[in-house]
Design an enzyme around this catalytic site. Structure first.
Site, PDB file in Angstrom:
ATOM      1  N   ASP A 164       0.812  -1.213   0.000  1.00 34.19           N
ATOM      2  CA  ASP A 164       0.000   0.000   0.000  1.00 34.19           C
ATOM      3  C   ASP A 164       0.848   1.267   0.000  1.00 34.19           C
ATOM      4  O   ASP A 164       0.333   2.375  -0.206  1.00 34.19           O
ATOM      5  CB  ASP A 164      -0.943   0.014   1.199  1.00 34.19           C
ATOM      6  CG  ASP A 164      -0.225  -0.318   2.503  1.00 34.19           C
ATOM      7  OD1 ASP A 164       0.763   0.371   2.827  1.00 34.19           O
ATOM      8  OD2 ASP A 164      -0.643  -1.255   3.193  1.00 34.19           O
ATOM      9  N   ASP A 210       5.969  -5.769   7.280  1.00 33.31           N
ATOM     10  CA  ASP A 210       4.609  -5.232   7.368  1.00 33.31           C
ATOM     11  C   ASP A 210       3.666  -6.205   6.662  1.00 33.31           C
ATOM     12  O   ASP A 210       3.145  -5.935   5.583  1.00 33.31           O
ATOM     13  CB  ASP A 210       4.564  -3.848   6.711  1.00 33.31           C
ATOM     14  CG  ASP A 210       3.213  -3.178   6.860  1.00 33.31           C
ATOM     15  OD1 ASP A 210       2.442  -3.577   7.748  1.00 33.31           O
ATOM     16  OD2 ASP A 210       2.917  -2.261   6.073  1.00 33.31           O
TER      17      ASP A 210
END
Length: 543
Positions: free
Chosen positions: A336, A410
């Site tokens: 993202d 992440d």
């Protein structure tokens, strides 16, 4: 026990025509050899449909409920048990084998074809009611597994009766022919589901099409080949039933897009902006209109909430970045671009490598105006390079000499089965190889308060690679959940995010005690002791 058929007398050719009743020869409109072939072809198609129903339940339950290992175990065990019960119960239908088989196929087509719709509806409209309704999808999964298993199990004894009524043969030969067609059909169904139905039609339309094929083949076999075994009333009833089932399935197929949009609004709210399925997962973007915060859902899980994602990403990135040199940074996951945004706040950064498995998410982060604005147009920065690969495979192929000052993991929650290998000792061992001697690695380890054992298992797994760890947490407002429960974003309970900061052991290489970013370090008193590390062959993220 299943009663065996007596072998045919040697040299006695079977007649084409006969009368009904168990063991009697059937009156056929075609030669026995052709009739036998048609029955085995029906077995082939019905077996393919049955396996598609099974895989559909597993896939949809894994997507809606999470933990694919648990869902597959539930579906398979309940279905196989139910098949045994259905097989025994079908013995009572032998005197009317043709009618019984036709009715079972119509019921199986309706139940199996609509199972995905019903599961998705229960998840979308009752998942946030609380109480027993919160587990409605799980109860419905068991119910459908049981019903479909009972119907599939009843097929085999009736098909055995029908195939023997065409031409009598020894039981061993009949069973061998029947099971051969059944197993080959299962192979075709098993391959058709992931390579044709799922990517081209999706879960809902794929199940409806399978039910349609099931009803057509089952009805045609009985009404075409064994129609003289049925009374006129039975033929009319079976024809009407199959037409009704086909009509219901066709109506559902026509409106499936409207249903999916309505269900998506029920799950994600009224402001769905982007909804797409990549080759990896379903991606949904909501909000960023009328003051609503942007939210990103991956496979139904809330991954980003514009309301407080900055708390998560700053807590993930800044402690590791502030603790020493950070010229070269590796982000595992984070397609993202939000972790990269935090990294790029540091002027000393020369290179940021992002490794994410889903090119669809990366493309959306580059091109969607709201998401690219939220990530600070990180992908437009010349210092950023992207590798759309599985992080585990990428680490195995990278040269150990290409070390990084900071490694940021992440990744999705360890409780998600697909993510388990990315929280394994082997994975962290590979990450350690690309960590500079004075480098830092930080790992998102899931919520601390609600899944304490999972969090501390991540910590134990990182320490098992020889790294020194400093676990910490940061609180979050209700609504941002990184746990594996797909419906958890509806909860208003307090949440937090847990992280593990790790360095190589040695003098002067301790993680800094001042984490900043509102994070709270976790000390020895908080630790759950005695937890073994999670490995590829022995994953331990179950609590």
């Amino acid at each position: 026990m299943i009663e065996p058929h007596a072998p045919a007398p040697p040299g006695a050719p079977p007649p084409w025509r006969g009368h009904g009743g168990p063991g009697a020869q059937a009156w056929l409109p075609v030669r026995p050899g052709i009739g036998r072939f048609l029955v085995l072809a029906g077995v082939f198609v019905c077996a393919a449909c049955g396996l598609v129903y099974e895989l559909e339940l597993v896939a949809l339950a894994s997507y809606l409920i999470g933990d694919s290992v648990t869902q597959a175990s539930v579906v398979l065990s309940v279905m196989v048990f139910a098949m045994g019960i259905g097989s025994l119960a079908a013995k009572r239908l032998r005197p009317r084998a043709a009618l019984g088989f036709g009715a079972i196929e119509a019921a199986l087509a309706l139940v199996g074809g609509c199972s995905a719709l019903a599961l998705y509806a229960a998840f979308a409209w009752t998942g946030d009611w609380g109480g027993m309704w919160a587990s409605g999808s799980r109860y419905l999964l068991v119910a459908f597994s049981l019903a479909i298993g009972l119907l599939i199990g009843a097929e085999v004894p009736l098909l055995m009766e029908l195939i023997q009524r065409i031409r009598r043969q020894d039981a061993v030969g009949a069973v061998a022919d029947l099971f051969a067609a059944d197993y080959v059909g299962a192979l075709v169904g098993g391959l058709a589901f992931p390579f044709l139905l799922l990517p081209w039609l999706g879960q809902l339309t794929g199940a409806l099409l399978t039910g349609t094929v099931n009803a057509l083949v089952g009805g045609a076999l009985v009404l075409g080949l064994f129609r003289h075994d049925l009374t006129r009333r039975a033929r009319r009833l079976l024809l009407v039933t199959n037409l009704a089932v086909l009509g219901l399935l066709a109506t559902a197929a026509v409106h499936v897009d409207d249903f999916e949009r309505a269900a998506r609004r029920a799950v994600y709210g009224q402001d769905v902006r982007v909804a797409l399925r990549t080759g990896v997962q379903e991606v949904v973007l909501t909000g960023d209109r009328d003051g609503r915060p942007l939210s990103l859902f991956l496979d139904g899980r809330l991954r980003i909430s514009g309301r407080d994602e900055h708390r998560y990403h700053r807590a993930l990135v800044q402690p590791a970045m502030n603790a020493g040199p950070h010229a070269r940074v590796l982000v595992l996951g984070g397609g993202d671009g939000l972790a990269a945004r935090e990294v790029l706040r540091h002027d000393a950064v020369r290179e940021v490598d992002i490794v994410d498995i889903d090119p669809g998410v990366v493309r959306l982060a580059r091109t969607d105006p709201a998401l690219s604005s939220l990530n600070g147009h990180a992908y437009a920065d010349d210092r950023v390079r992207v590798f759309t690969e599985d992080p585990f495979a990428w680490l195995r192929g990278v040269r150990p000499t290409d070390t990084y000052d900071v490694v940021i993991s992440d990744l999705p929650d360890p409780g998600i089965t697909a993510s388990t290998k990315l929280y394994s000792q082997e994975f962290y061992g590979l990450a350690r190889q690309v960590l500079a001697p004075d480098g830092r690695m930080v790992v998102h380890a899931g919520p601390v308060s609600s899944r304490r054992q999972v969090f501390w298992t991540v910590d134990a797994t990182v320490r098992a690679t020889g790294l020194r760890t400093m676990p910490y947490r940061v609180t979050a407002a209700p609504g941002f959940v990184t746990g594996p429960d797909r419906a958890a974003h509806t909860s208003q309970a307090p949440h937090d995010w847990g992280f593990v900061l790790a360095t190589r052991p040695g003098p002067g290489r301790r993680p800094p005690p001042d984490l900043g970013t509102g994070a709270t370090p976790l000390d020895a008193a908080d630790r759950v002791r005695g937890l073994p590390p999670s490995t590829l062959v022995h994953p331990r993220y179950t609590g």
